[in-house]
Scaffold this motif. Structure first.
Motif, PDB file in Angstrom:
ATOM      1  N   GLN A  50       0.859  -1.189   0.000  1.00  0.00           N
ATOM      2  CA  GLN A  50       0.000   0.000   0.000  1.00  0.00           C
ATOM      3  C   GLN A  50       0.887   1.227   0.000  1.00  0.00           C
ATOM      4  O   GLN A  50       1.546   1.516   1.010  1.00  0.00           O
ATOM      5  CB  GLN A  50      -0.930  -0.009   1.217  1.00  0.00           C
ATOM      6  CG  GLN A  50      -1.974   1.102   1.196  1.00  0.00           C
ATOM      7  CD  GLN A  50      -2.961   0.972   2.341  1.00  0.00           C
ATOM      8  OE1 GLN A  50      -2.651   0.463   3.415  1.00  0.00           O
ATOM      9  NE2 GLN A  50      -4.196   1.437   2.125  1.00  0.00           N
ATOM     10  N   ILE A  51       0.913   1.924  -1.112  1.00  0.00           N
ATOM     11  CA  ILE A  51       1.599   3.206  -1.186  1.00  0.00           C
ATOM     12  C   ILE A  51       0.727   4.224  -0.460  1.00  0.00           C
ATOM     13  O   ILE A  51      -0.514   4.157  -0.529  1.00  0.00           O
ATOM     14  CB  ILE A  51       1.838   3.610  -2.648  1.00  0.00           C
ATOM     15  CG1 ILE A  51       2.801   2.602  -3.294  1.00  0.00           C
ATOM     16  CG2 ILE A  51       2.378   5.020  -2.768  1.00  0.00           C
ATOM     17  CD1 ILE A  51       2.948   2.740  -4.787  1.00  0.00           C
ATOM     18  N   LEU A  52       1.349   5.155   0.240  1.00  0.00           N
ATOM     19  CA  LEU A  52       0.635   6.108   1.081  1.00  0.00           C
ATOM     20  C   LEU A  52      -0.504   6.775   0.317  1.00  0.00           C
ATOM     21  O   LEU A  52      -0.301   7.356  -0.754  1.00  0.00           O
ATOM     22  CB  LEU A  52       1.615   7.163   1.601  1.00  0.00           C
ATOM     23  CG  LEU A  52       1.055   8.130   2.634  1.00  0.00           C
ATOM     24  CD1 LEU A  52       0.651   7.380   3.901  1.00  0.00           C
ATOM     25  CD2 LEU A  52       2.067   9.217   2.955  1.00  0.00           C
ATOM     26  N   GLY A  53      -1.720   6.646   0.874  1.00  0.00           N
ATOM     27  CA  GLY A  53      -2.886   7.295   0.280  1.00  0.00           C
ATOM     28  C   GLY A  53      -3.511   6.534  -0.872  1.00  0.00           C
ATOM     29  O   GLY A  53      -4.484   7.008  -1.463  1.00  0.00           O
ATOM     30  N   GLN A  54      -2.964   5.344  -1.188  1.00  0.00           N
ATOM     31  CA  GLN A  54      -3.491   4.591  -2.328  1.00  0.00           C
ATOM     32  C   GLN A  54      -4.091   3.258  -1.879  1.00  0.00           C
ATOM     33  O   GLN A  54      -4.098   2.931  -0.691  1.00  0.00           O
ATOM     34  CB  GLN A  54      -2.376   4.361  -3.354  1.00  0.00           C
ATOM     35  CG  GLN A  54      -1.838   5.646  -3.953  1.00  0.00           C
ATOM     36  CD  GLN A  54      -0.884   5.385  -5.098  1.00  0.00           C
ATOM     37  OE1 GLN A  54      -0.900   4.330  -5.728  1.00  0.00           O
ATOM     38  NE2 GLN A  54      -0.038   6.371  -5.391  1.00  0.00           N
ATOM     39  N   LYS A  55      -4.614   2.525  -2.851  1.00  0.00           N
ATOM     40  CA  LYS A  55      -5.261   1.248  -2.562  1.00  0.00           C
ATOM     41  C   LYS A  55      -4.258   0.207  -2.081  1.00  0.00           C
ATOM     42  O   LYS A  55      -3.068   0.276  -2.408  1.00  0.00           O
ATOM     43  CB  LYS A  55      -5.907   0.684  -3.842  1.00  0.00           C
ATOM     44  CG  LYS A  55      -7.058   1.461  -4.406  1.00  0.00           C
ATOM     45  CD  LYS A  55      -7.611   0.723  -5.629  1.00  0.00           C
ATOM     46  CE  LYS A  55      -8.757   1.491  -6.248  1.00  0.00           C
ATOM     47  NZ  LYS A  55      -9.370   0.742  -7.359  1.00  0.00           N
ATOM     48  N   VAL A  56      -4.764  -0.783  -1.374  1.00  0.00           N
ATOM     49  CA  VAL A  56      -3.980  -1.976  -1.087  1.00  0.00           C
ATOM     50  C   VAL A  56      -3.907  -2.778  -2.384  1.00  0.00           C
ATOM     51  O   VAL A  56      -4.932  -3.080  -2.999  1.00  0.00           O
ATOM     52  CB  VAL A  56      -4.649  -2.818   0.024  1.00  0.00           C
ATOM     53  CG1 VAL A  56      -3.877  -4.103   0.254  1.00  0.00           C
ATOM     54  CG2 VAL A  56      -4.758  -2.011   1.314  1.00  0.00           C
ATOM     55  N   GLU A  57      -2.671  -3.114  -2.809  1.00  0.00           N
ATOM     56  CA  GLU A  57      -2.469  -3.773  -4.111  1.00  0.00           C
ATOM     57  C   GLU A  57      -1.904  -5.177  -3.918  1.00  0.00           C
ATOM     58  O   GLU A  57      -0.947  -5.374  -3.159  1.00  0.00           O
ATOM     59  CB  GLU A  57      -1.461  -2.999  -4.954  1.00  0.00           C
ATOM     60  CG  GLU A  57      -1.846  -1.587  -5.294  1.00  0.00           C
ATOM     61  CD  GLU A  57      -0.728  -0.904  -6.061  1.00  0.00           C
ATOM     62  OE1 GLU A  57      -0.875  -0.684  -7.284  1.00  0.00           O
ATOM     63  OE2 GLU A  57       0.321  -0.594  -5.438  1.00  0.00           O
ATOM     64  N   PHE A  58      -2.444  -6.124  -4.639  1.00  0.00           N
ATOM     65  CA  PHE A  58      -1.957  -7.497  -4.632  1.00  0.00           C
ATOM     66  C   PHE A  58      -0.600  -7.591  -5.327  1.00  0.00           C
ATOM     67  O   PHE A  58      -0.400  -7.006  -6.394  1.00  0.00           O
ATOM     68  CB  PHE A  58      -2.980  -8.382  -5.345  1.00  0.00           C
ATOM     69  CG  PHE A  58      -2.515  -9.760  -5.649  1.00  0.00           C
ATOM     70  CD1 PHE A  58      -2.107 -10.110  -6.926  1.00  0.00           C
ATOM     71  CD2 PHE A  58      -2.507 -10.736  -4.662  1.00  0.00           C
ATOM     72  CE1 PHE A  58      -1.690 -11.398  -7.221  1.00  0.00           C
ATOM     73  CE2 PHE A  58      -2.093 -12.028  -4.947  1.00  0.00           C
ATOM     74  CZ  PHE A  58      -1.686 -12.363  -6.226  1.00  0.00           C
ATOM     75  N   LEU A  59       0.312  -8.326  -4.718  1.00  0.00           N
ATOM     76  CA  LEU A  59       1.605  -8.592  -5.348  1.00  0.00           C
ATOM     77  C   LEU A  59       1.696 -10.045  -5.807  1.00  0.00           C
ATOM     78  O   LEU A  59       1.960 -10.327  -6.977  1.00  0.00           O
ATOM     79  CB  LEU A  59       2.758  -8.307  -4.386  1.00  0.00           C
ATOM     80  CG  LEU A  59       2.979  -6.857  -3.975  1.00  0.00           C
ATOM     81  CD1 LEU A  59       4.136  -6.756  -2.991  1.00  0.00           C
ATOM     82  CD2 LEU A  59       3.256  -6.003  -5.200  1.00  0.00           C
ATOM     83  N   VAL A  60       1.496 -10.983  -4.875  1.00  0.00           N
ATOM     84  CA  VAL A  60       1.746 -12.379  -5.183  1.00  0.00           C
ATOM     85  C   VAL A  60       0.992 -13.289  -4.223  1.00  0.00           C
ATOM     86  O   VAL A  60       0.760 -12.929  -3.067  1.00  0.00           O
ATOM     87  CB  VAL A  60       3.274 -12.649  -5.118  1.00  0.00           C
ATOM     88  CG1 VAL A  60       3.790 -12.477  -3.692  1.00  0.00           C
ATOM     89  CG2 VAL A  60       3.632 -14.003  -5.688  1.00  0.00           C
ATOM     90  N   SER A  61       0.600 -14.444  -4.730  1.00  0.00           N
ATOM     91  CA  SER A  61       0.058 -15.493  -3.872  1.00  0.00           C
ATOM     92  C   SER A  61       0.925 -16.737  -4.017  1.00  0.00           C
ATOM     93  O   SER A  61       1.526 -16.975  -5.063  1.00  0.00           O
ATOM     94  CB  SER A  61      -1.403 -15.800  -4.223  1.00  0.00           C
ATOM     95  OG  SER A  61      -1.512 -16.190  -5.575  1.00  0.00           O
TER      96      SER A  61
END
Lengths: 113, 111
Positions: free
Chosen positions: A37-48
């Protein structure tokens, strides 16, 4: 209640350096994830990760990123050569099965200078 | 493209003033919709999972509902401790457990 543990809570590094973020998922969970999560932005998926291999990765997760489960309890995210834009909060998560709630750790705040 | 949009971005309520948060989504095949709460500097904390249209879940002052295009998180008589960012996320058809998050609604409840 069991929880996902992440270390360190803060990591400061110089651009171009390698960093390893550490996570201890919940012990009976089988599916492991990294999000950022970059400050002020959405939580983003990286890897499962399941059964000792990557099951899905996003476009963000390029060749500079890797994950590993070196033993029965740890799950790590490595960034080989950090960039300024890698600065973010990185969350580890785990779940017992897919399509069930994910338990998130408290995150590692990575600052790349 | 699978996508989640939440509204409003921010909401200020007086203690006891009920309201609803909206989460609209587009997805090729919805496997589940999740609501999480996130406090500043912390990881998301699970609240609810909804799997099919018409389903409802409740926990204390919170109630989540789901239709084919959107979900609502209803907050009844909120207290200051309900102040947080509420995140909506979906799991699309790929069976890897990946969550796609919305940008969240930041709720502030004033005493």
């Amino acid at each position: 209640e069991p929880e996902v543990t992440q270390t360190p809570s803060h990591q400061v590094t110089q651009m171009g350096q390698e960093v390893i973020l550490h996570c201890v998922p919940i012990s009976n969970h089988l599916y492991f994830y990294w999000y950022r999560q970059i400050l002020g932005q959405k939580v983003e998926f990286l890897v499962s990760f399941y059964n000792n291999e990557i099951s899905e990765k996003s476009e963000i997760f390029d060749d500079q990123f890797s994950v590993e489960r070196p033993d029965g309890s740890n799950f790590t995210l490595k960034i080989r050569s950090t960039k300024l834009e890698d600065s973010a909060m990185y969350f580890c998560a785990s779940s017992r099965v897919t399509n069930e709630k994910l338990f998130f750790g408290s995150g590692t705040q990575l600052s790349v200078l | 493209e699978d996508q989640v949009t939440q509204s409003p971005e921010a909401l200020r309520l007086q203690e006891g003033e009920s309201s609803s948060l909206n989460c609209s989504y587009t997805v090729s095949g919805l496997r589940g919709l999740f609501w999480y709460r996130q406090d500043p500097g912390k990881g998301p904390e699970f609240l609810f999972t909804l799997y099919s249209a018409g389903e409802e879940k409740e926990k204390e002052r919170l109630k989540a509902t789901l239709t084919k295009k959107e979900s609502f998180l209803h907050i009844t008589a909120p207290k200051p401790e309900d102040s947080a960012t509420y995140l909506c996320a979906i799991t699309p058809g790929s069976n890897t457990g990946k969550l796609i998050f919305g940008q969240g609604t930041t709720l502030q409840v004033k005493p």
